[in-house]
Design a protein around this motif. Structure first.
Motif, PDB file in Angstrom:
ATOM      1  N   PHE A  52       0.828  -1.209   0.000  1.00 13.94           N
ATOM      2  CA  PHE A  52       0.000   0.000   0.000  1.00 13.94           C
ATOM      3  C   PHE A  52       0.862   1.258   0.000  1.00 13.94           C
ATOM      4  O   PHE A  52       0.615   2.197  -0.768  1.00 13.94           O
ATOM      5  CB  PHE A  52      -0.933   0.021   1.211  1.00 13.94           C
ATOM      6  N   LYS A  53       1.874   1.293   0.838  1.00 14.19           N
ATOM      7  CA  LYS A  53       2.741   2.470   0.901  1.00 14.19           C
ATOM      8  C   LYS A  53       3.400   2.755  -0.449  1.00 14.19           C
ATOM      9  O   LYS A  53       3.597   3.910  -0.825  1.00 14.19           O
ATOM     10  CB  LYS A  53       3.828   2.271   1.969  1.00 14.19           C
ATOM     11  N   GLN A  54       3.738   1.692  -1.145  1.00 15.67           N
ATOM     12  CA  GLN A  54       4.416   1.862  -2.423  1.00 15.67           C
ATOM     13  C   GLN A  54       3.453   2.303  -3.522  1.00 15.67           C
ATOM     14  O   GLN A  54       3.830   3.041  -4.434  1.00 15.67           O
ATOM     15  CB  GLN A  54       5.086   0.552  -2.821  1.00 15.67           C
ATOM     16  N   SER A  55       2.202   1.849  -3.432  1.00 15.29           N
ATOM     17  CA  SER A  55       1.250   2.066  -4.528  1.00 15.29           C
ATOM     18  C   SER A  55       0.093   2.998  -4.185  1.00 15.29           C
ATOM     19  O   SER A  55      -0.557   3.530  -5.095  1.00 15.29           O
ATOM     20  CB  SER A  55       0.666   0.724  -4.964  1.00 15.29           C
ATOM     21  N   GLU A  56      -0.215   3.140  -2.883  1.00 18.95           N
ATOM     22  CA  GLU A  56      -1.404   3.849  -2.395  1.00 18.95           C
ATOM     23  C   GLU A  56      -2.689   3.208  -2.920  1.00 18.95           C
ATOM     24  O   GLU A  56      -3.730   3.862  -3.026  1.00 18.95           O
ATOM     25  CB  GLU A  56      -1.357   5.337  -2.726  1.00 18.95           C
ATOM     26  N   ASN A  57      -2.614   1.919  -3.225  1.00 25.40           N
ATOM     27  CA  ASN A  57      -3.784   1.161  -3.654  1.00 25.40           C
ATOM     28  C   ASN A  57      -4.532   0.686  -2.410  1.00 25.40           C
ATOM     29  O   ASN A  57      -4.013  -0.133  -1.635  1.00 25.40           O
ATOM     30  CB  ASN A  57      -3.341  -0.030  -4.508  1.00 25.40           C
ATOM     31  N   SER A  58      -5.750   1.181  -2.198  1.00 24.50           N
ATOM     32  CA  SER A  58      -6.483   0.906  -0.956  1.00 24.50           C
ATOM     33  C   SER A  58      -6.873  -0.560  -0.817  1.00 24.50           C
ATOM     34  O   SER A  58      -7.216  -1.000   0.283  1.00 24.50           O
ATOM     35  CB  SER A  58      -7.725   1.791  -0.870  1.00 24.50           C
ATOM     36  N   ARG A  59      -6.831  -1.333  -1.918  1.00 22.26           N
ATOM     37  CA  ARG A  59      -7.129  -2.773  -1.809  1.00 22.26           C
ATOM     38  C   ARG A  59      -6.179  -3.446  -0.830  1.00 22.26           C
ATOM     39  O   ARG A  59      -6.597  -4.294  -0.027  1.00 22.26           O
ATOM     40  CB  ARG A  59      -7.011  -3.429  -3.185  1.00 22.26           C
ATOM     41  N   TYR A  60      -4.896  -3.085  -0.884  1.00 24.49           N
ATOM     42  CA  TYR A  60      -3.923  -3.687   0.027  1.00 24.49           C
ATOM     43  C   TYR A  60      -4.248  -3.324   1.473  1.00 24.49           C
ATOM     44  O   TYR A  60      -4.047  -4.125   2.383  1.00 24.49           O
ATOM     45  CB  TYR A  60      -2.512  -3.220  -0.325  1.00 24.49           C
ATOM     46  N   LEU A  61      -4.751  -2.128   1.687  1.00 29.28           N
ATOM     47  CA  LEU A  61      -5.072  -1.682   3.045  1.00 29.28           C
ATOM     48  C   LEU A  61      -6.280  -2.431   3.594  1.00 29.28           C
ATOM     49  O   LEU A  61      -6.320  -2.800   4.774  1.00 29.28           O
ATOM     50  CB  LEU A  61      -5.340  -0.168   3.031  1.00 29.28           C
ATOM     51  N   GLU A  62      -7.257  -2.664   2.736  1.00 31.50           N
ATOM     52  CA  GLU A  62      -8.423  -3.448   3.143  1.00 31.50           C
ATOM     53  C   GLU A  62      -7.995  -4.847   3.575  1.00 31.50           C
ATOM     54  O   GLU A  62      -8.397  -5.343   4.635  1.00 31.50           O
ATOM     55  CB  GLU A  62      -9.417  -3.529   1.978  1.00 31.50           C
ATOM     56  N   ILE A  63      -7.166  -5.490   2.768  1.00 34.87           N
ATOM     57  CA  ILE A  63      -6.702  -6.839   3.092  1.00 34.87           C
ATOM     58  C   ILE A  63      -5.858  -6.813   4.360  1.00 34.87           C
ATOM     59  O   ILE A  63      -5.996  -7.685   5.234  1.00 34.87           O
ATOM     60  CB  ILE A  63      -5.911  -7.434   1.915  1.00 34.87           C
ATOM     61  N   ALA A  64      -4.981  -5.815   4.482  1.00 34.94           N
ATOM     62  CA  ALA A  64      -4.110  -5.723   5.659  1.00 34.94           C
ATOM     63  C   ALA A  64      -4.927  -5.650   6.940  1.00 34.94           C
ATOM     64  O   ALA A  64      -4.628  -6.347   7.922  1.00 34.94           O
ATOM     65  CB  ALA A  64      -3.202  -4.500   5.537  1.00 34.94           C
ATOM     66  N   ASN A  65      -5.959  -4.828   6.961  1.00 32.49           N
ATOM     67  CA  ASN A  65      -6.745  -4.682   8.179  1.00 32.49           C
ATOM     68  C   ASN A  65      -7.573  -5.928   8.478  1.00 32.49           C
ATOM     69  O   ASN A  65      -7.787  -6.274   9.645  1.00 32.49           O
ATOM     70  CB  ASN A  65      -7.634  -3.441   8.077  1.00 32.49           C
ATOM     71  N   LYS A  66      -8.010  -6.620   7.448  1.00 33.14           N
ATOM     72  CA  LYS A  66      -8.729  -7.876   7.685  1.00 33.14           C
ATOM     73  C   LYS A  66      -7.781  -8.944   8.233  1.00 33.14           C
ATOM     74  O   LYS A  66      -8.167  -9.753   9.083  1.00 33.14           O
ATOM     75  CB  LYS A  66      -9.410  -8.336   6.398  1.00 33.14           C
ATOM     76  N   ILE A  67      -6.538  -8.946   7.756  1.00 37.84           N
ATOM     77  CA  ILE A  67      -5.541  -9.859   8.326  1.00 37.84           C
ATOM     78  C   ILE A  67      -5.306  -9.524   9.795  1.00 37.84           C
ATOM     79  O   ILE A  67      -5.304 -10.411  10.670  1.00 37.84           O
ATOM     80  CB  ILE A  67      -4.215  -9.741   7.549  1.00 37.84           C
ATOM     81  N   LEU A  68      -5.114  -8.248  10.083  1.00 39.32           N
ATOM     82  CA  LEU A  68      -4.778  -7.807  11.440  1.00 39.32           C
ATOM     83  C   LEU A  68      -5.867  -8.179  12.437  1.00 39.32           C
ATOM     84  O   LEU A  68      -5.580  -8.754  13.497  1.00 39.32           O
ATOM     85  CB  LEU A  68      -4.550  -6.294  11.439  1.00 39.32           C
ATOM     86  N   TYR A  69      -7.110  -7.863  12.124  1.00 40.92           N
ATOM     87  CA  TYR A  69      -8.172  -8.042  13.106  1.00 40.92           C
ATOM     88  C   TYR A  69      -8.716  -9.470  13.162  1.00 40.92           C
ATOM     89  O   TYR A  69      -9.090  -9.940  14.239  1.00 40.92           O
ATOM     90  CB  TYR A  69      -9.322  -7.064  12.820  1.00 40.92           C
ATOM     91  N   ASN A  70      -8.751 -10.154  12.030  1.00 42.56           N
ATOM     92  CA  ASN A  70      -9.457 -11.435  11.999  1.00 42.56           C
ATOM     93  C   ASN A  70      -8.552 -12.655  12.040  1.00 42.56           C
ATOM     94  O   ASN A  70      -8.962 -13.702  12.518  1.00 42.56           O
ATOM     95  CB  ASN A  70     -10.345 -11.492  10.753  1.00 42.56           C
ATOM     96  N   ALA A  71      -7.329 -12.529  11.557  1.00 37.87           N
ATOM     97  CA  ALA A  71      -6.387 -13.647  11.616  1.00 37.87           C
ATOM     98  C   ALA A  71      -5.463 -13.493  12.813  1.00 37.87           C
ATOM     99  O   ALA A  71      -5.413 -14.354  13.693  1.00 37.87           O
ATOM    100  CB  ALA A  71      -5.582 -13.725  10.316  1.00 37.87           C
ATOM    101  N   LEU A  72      -4.730 -12.370  12.877  1.00 37.11           N
ATOM    102  CA  LEU A  72      -3.832 -12.163  14.011  1.00 37.11           C
ATOM    103  C   LEU A  72      -4.625 -11.972  15.296  1.00 37.11           C
ATOM    104  O   LEU A  72      -4.234 -12.458  16.363  1.00 37.11           O
ATOM    105  CB  LEU A  72      -2.926 -10.954  13.752  1.00 37.11           C
ATOM    106  N   GLY A  73      -5.751 -11.277  15.206  1.00 38.31           N
ATOM    107  CA  GLY A  73      -6.594 -11.070  16.387  1.00 38.31           C
ATOM    108  C   GLY A  73      -7.109 -12.377  16.950  1.00 38.31           C
ATOM    109  O   GLY A  73      -7.137 -12.575  18.166  1.00 38.31           O
ATOM    110  N   TYR A  74      -7.544 -13.294  16.090  1.00 37.01           N
ATOM    111  CA  TYR A  74      -8.031 -14.593  16.547  1.00 37.01           C
ATOM    112  C   TYR A  74      -6.909 -15.417  17.168  1.00 37.01           C
ATOM    113  O   TYR A  74      -7.130 -16.183  18.111  1.00 37.01           O
ATOM    114  CB  TYR A  74      -8.642 -15.354  15.360  1.00 37.01           C
ATOM    115  N   ALA A  75      -5.678 -15.265  16.651  1.00 33.15           N
ATOM    116  CA  ALA A  75      -4.555 -16.119  17.064  1.00 33.15           C
ATOM    117  C   ALA A  75      -3.906 -15.692  18.374  1.00 33.15           C
ATOM    118  O   ALA A  75      -3.087 -16.441  18.911  1.00 33.15           O
ATOM    119  CB  ALA A  75      -3.493 -16.140  15.962  1.00 33.15           C
ATOM    120  N   GLN A  76      -4.258 -14.517  18.908  1.00 36.15           N
ATOM    121  CA  GLN A  76      -3.641 -14.101  20.177  1.00 36.15           C
ATOM    122  C   GLN A  76      -4.396 -14.709  21.349  1.00 36.15           C
ATOM    123  O   GLN A  76      -5.626 -14.645  21.421  1.00 36.15           O
ATOM    124  CB  GLN A  76      -3.589 -12.578  20.314  1.00 36.15           C
ATOM    125  N   ARG A  77      -3.644 -15.282  22.277  1.00 35.97           N
ATOM    126  CA  ARG A  77      -4.224 -15.991  23.414  1.00 35.97           C
ATOM    127  C   ARG A  77      -4.260 -15.098  24.655  1.00 35.97           C
ATOM    128  O   ARG A  77      -3.638 -14.036  24.706  1.00 35.97           O
ATOM    129  CB  ARG A  77      -3.418 -17.258  23.707  1.00 35.97           C
TER     130      ARG A  77
END
Length: 536
Positions: free
Chosen positions: A289-314
């Protein structure tokens, strides 16, 4: 550039829980060095991941880790003889990919440490490691083996094969030798040591030719290597590296990602997720995203952060592995792997990088404008830019930014989740309604100077197609994925009847849809007995 962040709220809680976990027994120097001296199969890995985590946590929290100084002094003594840890395989004309991979984290930890610790011993360790472990690897990558000689029966902790192939000691973590593109590219970016560039090019050129699915490469190794290739593009400007970084991320998204934005541990083998790889996918998405400013990458990044990494923290602050939920696969439910409840040897440390990177990049200052890539409550001080964020995002859509210091006519771009009803999006500057202007999928705002900016993003419950082609759908509230207990039956055509409760939860008759990222608040016993339906 000055960059000071003081977080509040749930994200700070997650960081502090992880910080506390990494002060415990497994991460104390005397414990780690016992296995170092015993000669375990991943020299530099445990030590490096711990060092990297502690340095990053210190930077974001301002708190001095209890054993960081002892760890650095102990490493200096251990590295004095050879410049690296483990057996000197390179002197025998062979190379151990787990040794190279483990030292990736040790080198990265030292590089991050060097940014704030100017003691000569830090740079001495960095340079000696590059000179004695990595520079001699030039020429080996041209004959890295990927054919039928590989062992596909790996466990969560990779193991070395007995046979040497083309001079390589090979790991069941297929491709882990390429992780070192990450640290070596960072080394080149900081020190511009031209001696390392031929090795970086050899690694990148051979890696880009691999059939990732056919070779069943480890997804973490692939994502790490691609982050290194993206840095190589930033340093050389060669478009082939940029094209490859975009290609690999898309390939990973389509063939290596679970329905809650976690990962398959290997391409083609959805066995368990690995938060280490989840972190690397998040970092790569944001950097794209930083390199391209393409918001698609930002959407995916936030879904990874909250739903994958968020689920995996104990609840102890560490991170563990989960069953891969794949539409149309053998398993479509999401649950925690009991034997991998916490991957204390790797993921608990790498989780620190994911959390601290998210915090330090929630606001990013580009060349001529600022970007809100996420909204985290706290105080942000960039010297000529100082502001406070108050929000309950992503559970609520209201964000209040109190700007204390700001250049006049400062241009700002703000992340807006896809599927937001833009007709209901509201913006105020100092209590005066402002027009809504979009650019590239992001909200574009011009701040007059110090002011109060208020955003009201209308979050709503909706469904999306699955990542893998399927007749089923996934359910979302903004960027939060919703799930329910496995035995519950929820008809998607009844979603409009859902009643919002609190913290992103909805009720529908006797059933509850809830954000899947709340394991950090649940006991081990409760987490292990719960299976979550995320496909409907």
């Amino acid at each position: 550039m000055k960059k000071d962040i003081k977080l509040r709220g749930e994200f700070q809680y997650r960081i502090l829980k992880n910080y506390t976990r990494l002060q415990e027994k497994e991460y104390r120097p005397e414990y780690m060095f016992r296995q170092t001296e015993a000669g375990y199969d991943w020299p530099g890995d445990w030590e490096g991941r711990t060092l990297l985590a502690l340095v990053l946590l210190k930077r974001i929290t301002g708190a001095e880790p209890a054993y960081l100084e002892e760890l650095l002094l102990g490493l200096y003594e251990l590295l004095k003889e050879k410049g690296y840890l483990g057996v000197p395989n390179i002197e025998k004309g062979q190379i151990d990919e787990q040794q190279l991979s483990g030292h990736n984290w040790l080198l990265r930890g030292l590089l991050e440490c060097a940014s704030c610790d100017l003691r000569p011993m830090i740079k001495e360790m960095i340079v000696n490691m590059v000179e004695h472990l990595y520079l001699p690897a030039l020429g080996f990558y041209e004959r890295y083996p990927l054919d039928k000689c590989r062992n596909y029966n790996g466990n969560a902790i990779g193991e070395l094969q007995k046979e040497t192939v083309n001079g390589w000691l090979l790991s069941t973590d297929i491709g882990c030798a390429y992780m070192s593109l990450d640290a070596l590219s960072q080394y080149y970016q900081i020190y511009h040591d031209e001696r390392i560039l031929p090795l970086l090019r050899e690694m990148a050129e051979t890696f880009m030719k691999i059939d990732f699915a056919g070779a069943s490469l480890q997804t973490q190794a692939s994502l790490c290597a691609t982050r290194g290739i993206l840095r190589l593009y930033q340093e050389t400007g060669e478009e082939k590296y940029w094209a490859f970084a975009k290609y690999l991320f898309d390939f990973y998204f389509e063939t290596g990602m679970t329905e809650n934005y976690g990962n398959y541990n290997w391409f083609g083998r959805p066995t368990w997720t690995e938060p280490c790889a989840i972190v690397d996918s998040f970092l790569l998405a944001v950097e794209l995203f930083k390199q391209s400013e393409n918001s698609r990458y930002l959407e995916i990044a936030n879904k990874i952060l909250y739903n994958a990494l968020g689920y995996a923290q104990r609840s102890n602050g560490g991170f563990g592995c989960d069953k891969c939920a794949v539409a149309g696969g053998e398993n479509e439910l999401l649950w925690v792997q009991e034997e991998l409840y916490e991957a204390s040897w790797c993921c608990s440390m790498r989780g620190a990088e994911g959390l601290t990177y998210a915090a330090s990049n929630a606001f990013w200052q580009g060349k001529d404008r600022g970007f809100f890539t996420n909204y985290l409550s706290g105080e942000y001080d960039w010297g000529d830019l100082k502001f406070t964020v108050d929000t309950a995002f992503p559970y609520k859509g209201k964000i209040v930014v109190s700007v204390e210091k700001c250049p006049a006519e400062y241009r700002l771009k703000c992340f807006i989740p896809e599927h937001t009803d833009l007709k209901k999006l509201r913006v105020w500057i100092d209590d005066k309604s402002a027009s809504v202007e979009l650019e590239g999928g992001m909200l574009l705002i011009t701040l007059p100077g110090p002011c109060t900016l208020t955003l009201d993003i209308p979050l709503h419950i909706h469904t999306l197609d699955t990542i893998q082609p399927s007749t089923k759908r996934s359910c979302w509230y903004g960027i939060l994925q919703l799930g329910c207990d496995a035995e519950d039956e929820i008809a998607l055509d009844e979603l409009e009847k859902c009643q919002y409760n609190e913290a992103g939860c909805f009720s529908l008759r006797d059933h509850v849809l809830f954000p899947i990222n709340q394991n950090i608040y649940a006991s081990r016993e409760d987490v292990l007995k719960r299976k979550v339906k995320i496909l409907f």
